[in-house]
Write an enzyme that holds these catalytic residues in place. Structure first.
Site, PDB file in Angstrom:
ATOM      1  N   ARG A 143      41.792  23.328  74.080  1.00 56.93           N
ATOM      2  CA  ARG A 143      42.975  22.613  74.041  1.00 56.93           C
ATOM      3  C   ARG A 143      42.711  21.214  74.675  1.00 56.93           C
ATOM      4  O   ARG A 143      42.882  20.042  74.029  1.00 56.93           O
ATOM      5  CB  ARG A 143      44.247  23.264  74.577  1.00 56.93           C
ATOM      6  CG  ARG A 143      44.890  24.567  73.900  1.00 56.93           C
ATOM      7  CD  ARG A 143      46.150  24.881  74.594  1.00 56.93           C
ATOM      8  NE  ARG A 143      46.318  26.061  74.337  1.00 56.93           N
ATOM      9  CZ  ARG A 143      47.185  26.289  73.368  1.00 56.93           C
ATOM     10  NH1 ARG A 143      47.451  25.533  72.616  1.00 56.93           N
ATOM     11  NH2 ARG A 143      47.488  27.729  73.125  1.00 56.93           N
ATOM     12  N   GLN A 174      44.199  24.470  68.177  1.00 53.69           N
ATOM     13  CA  GLN A 174      43.813  25.715  68.847  1.00 53.69           C
ATOM     14  C   GLN A 174      44.531  27.012  68.305  1.00 53.69           C
ATOM     15  O   GLN A 174      43.871  28.013  68.150  1.00 53.69           O
ATOM     16  CB  GLN A 174      44.303  25.703  70.384  1.00 53.69           C
ATOM     17  CG  GLN A 174      44.124  26.810  71.141  1.00 53.69           C
ATOM     18  CD  GLN A 174      42.822  27.392  71.355  1.00 53.69           C
ATOM     19  OE1 GLN A 174      41.845  26.623  71.400  1.00 53.69           O
ATOM     20  NE2 GLN A 174      42.949  28.751  71.550  1.00 53.69           N
ATOM     21  N   GLU A 175      45.729  26.605  67.959  1.00 54.08           N
ATOM     22  CA  GLU A 175      46.533  27.998  67.544  1.00 54.08           C
ATOM     23  C   GLU A 175      46.013  28.332  66.045  1.00 54.08           C
ATOM     24  O   GLU A 175      46.046  29.712  65.839  1.00 54.08           O
ATOM     25  CB  GLU A 175      47.972  27.438  67.532  1.00 54.08           C
ATOM     26  CG  GLU A 175      48.628  27.321  68.709  1.00 54.08           C
ATOM     27  CD  GLU A 175      48.754  28.244  69.679  1.00 54.08           C
ATOM     28  OE1 GLU A 175      48.543  29.284  69.276  1.00 54.08           O
ATOM     29  OE2 GLU A 175      48.773  27.912  71.105  1.00 54.08           O
ATOM     30  N   THR A 176      45.718  27.362  65.135  1.00 50.82           N
ATOM     31  CA  THR A 176      45.611  27.665  63.717  1.00 50.82           C
ATOM     32  C   THR A 176      44.228  27.030  63.312  1.00 50.82           C
ATOM     33  O   THR A 176      44.023  27.012  61.965  1.00 50.82           O
ATOM     34  CB  THR A 176      46.840  27.153  62.882  1.00 50.82           C
ATOM     35  OG1 THR A 176      46.934  25.830  62.998  1.00 50.82           O
ATOM     36  CG2 THR A 176      48.072  27.855  63.475  1.00 50.82           C
TER      37      THR A 176
END
Length: 519
Positions: A358, A187-189
């Site tokens: 996520r 999700q973040e990267t």
């Protein structure tokens, strides 16, 4: 000035209590934090004055005037240590500290895949999450992320994929921790490219296989002065973690570490308390094994009242009654709440893109790696109250990990000051998990407490001098001008025994109130 005025008011009120005890009077309740009078209300009382923040001493602590500093005070280190120990007696503080223990970087940088002398937790990772597993999940990843760097990041923290002596399955917890981390990495990267987009995703990878695509925040590059909000201000954050000229603190690494105070805190964890390494060279969080160590550090760090994500997974953490009532319990959903609950958790965010992604990534990874969903676990957090909105006032089963000045009034201590710090649920300059930070808090090392008394800690205090011309009378000690006395205390002075009527400091017995001779 407000803090000083509040203390003077309290002293005056104590005087009034002793003068007119038994007569109808007004009760005053107010709350004081960081020198600010935040609430002031009057209400009638039949005969007793109530001061919610006037407290007796909670432990034996001798405080003496500092002969080297005008208006300053001395405290003995053993007294200070005893107070700190009493405040952090819950076993979780030891568990948290152990989870954040690190190995020397010289040992970490010797770690390579399949090396016989790798630390035990690294060998466990190599066993349950092989280099082939890494390759399977990082086919889109930036070249700065490698399996060797991942193993070094793991090796820095013995608690990640560490051993358990109580029968818990360390291998299963290790695999679940890695899969949880990769769901958040995605999700973040991640690439977030649909499987049917053959032009951008020619390998037809699932989105949960697209983690670690970005090593720097999209739109930012080295040399840009991003995320410098707050730099240069005259506050404790800049005294503790000063920004470096020409550096930007935008998102870097698997966790997208951002802002100077986070770079400074992470640098302290990585470089033996030295915040300047990454403040001066934040690019290391993108271009070295620190790009993955930053994520593991976050994974292991409690942000009380939020638990460490590791302890959600291995069940070291036990939800408080307030958390249970707010729908917060075991499962992947709580790790979302820990990371970004204010934006992604709660009924209003049930169908929002970030948490939905996520959860999809977690479910895909869990299915591939055979991670079961236990009966008391939930993957979602829409049914949870975000931690930032959780009302913990009055909760007795919630622990905090930061120190702040205790502004409650102590009638038997000089000036009414506590000379103590208390545990709070917000970020401060001082951590309960860092050795030496309690003393720094009490001595106001970073100037974070306005109007705090000047305090110096010494190995031991010298006995208070006895005036040879005014010896004690029997077992009643001689009056000491610098000492605080409260109602009922007895002293001897010039051969006469006196008893205090109320709080006093510096008022010589024999010259009227607040002292009365004892027959």
């Amino acid at each position: 000035m407000q803090s000083e005025m509040a203390h003077k008011i309290a002293k005056l009120l104590i005087l009034v209590v002793n003068l007119v005890m038994g007569a109808p009077m007004l009760a005053l309740n107010f709350t004081l934090r960081q020198g600010l009078l935040s609430m002031f209300t009057l209400k009638r009382s039949a005969w007793l004055i109530t001061l919610a923040w006037v407290l007796p001493s909670q432990g034996a602590m001798t405080i003496q005037p500092d002969p080297q500093t005008s208006g300053g005070y001395l405290i003995a280190a053993p007294d200070l240590a005893a107070v700190e120990q009493a405040k952090t007696a819950n076993p979780m503080y030891g568990i948290w500290s152990k989870a954040l223990a690190t190995r020397p970087n010289t040992l970490v940088e010797a770690i390579v895949p399949r090396r016989a002398d790798n630390p035990d937790n690294v060998k466990r990772v190599e066993r349950v999450f092989t280099e082939s597993d890494w390759d399977f999940l990082t086919q889109m990843a930036a070249p700065e992320y490698t399996y060797e760097r991942f193993l070094r990041a793991v090796g820095k923290f013995p608690a990640f994929c560490g051993d358990y002596t109580d029968g818990r399955n360390a291998d299963a917890i290790c695999k679940k921790s890695i899969v949880t981390a990769f769901a958040h990495f995605a999700q973040e990267t991640g690439g977030h490219i649909g499987k049917d987009n053959v032009s951008d995703n020619p390998l037809g990878l699932e989105e949960w296989q697209q983690a670690l695509v970005h090593v720097r925040e999209m739109g930012w590059a080295e040399g840009q002065l991003g995320y410098t909000t707050g730099c240069g201000q005259n506050d404790w954050q800049n005294r503790k973690w000063p920004c470096s000229t020409g550096q930007g603190y935008f998102g870097r690494g698997a966790k997208q570490l951002s802002y100077h105070f986070n770079y400074g805190a992470f640098s302290e964890a990585m470089f033996d308390g030295n915040a300047s390494v990454l403040l001066n060279n934040p690019g290391l969080v993108a271009d070295s094994w620190l790009n993955l160590a930053s994520a593991i550090w976050f994974f292991l760090t409690p942000q009380a009242p939020k638990p460490a994500m590791l302890h959600v997974i291995d069940r070291t953490w036990v939800p408080s009654q307030r958390e249970i009532a707010a729908g917060i319990g075991y499962g992947f959903g709580t790790t979302i709440n820990v990371i970004n609950g204010g934006i992604e958790c709660g009924e209003q965010n049930k169908n929002k893109g970030q948490p939905v992604n996520r959860i999809r990534y977690w479910e895909g990874l869990a299915a591939h790696y055979g991670i079961p969903l236990l009966p008391d676990e939930k993957n979602t957090c829409w049914q949870q109250t975000p931690y930032g909105s959780l009302n913990l006032n009055g909760a007795t089963d919630v622990l905090y990990t930061n120190w702040d000045g205790n502004w409650k009034y102590y009638a038997d201590r000089p000036g009414g000051y506590s000379f103590e710090c208390e545990l709070v649920g917000f970020q401060t300059a001082y951590s309960a998990l860092v050795p030496g930070d309690y003393e720094k808090c009490v001595t106001n090392f970073y100037g974070s407490h306005a109007n705090w008394p000047k305090v110096r800690v010494v190995a031991k205090l010298d006995p208070a001098p006895v005036d040879p011309t005014d010896p004690p009378v029997g077992d009643v000690p001689a009056w000491v001008a610098s000492k605080v006395y409260t109602a009922g205390n007895k002293v001897s002075h010039k051969g006469v025994v006196y008893q205090a009527k109320w709080w006093t400091q510096g008022n010589e017995p024999g010259k009227g109130d607040p002292w009365a001779p004892v027959n």
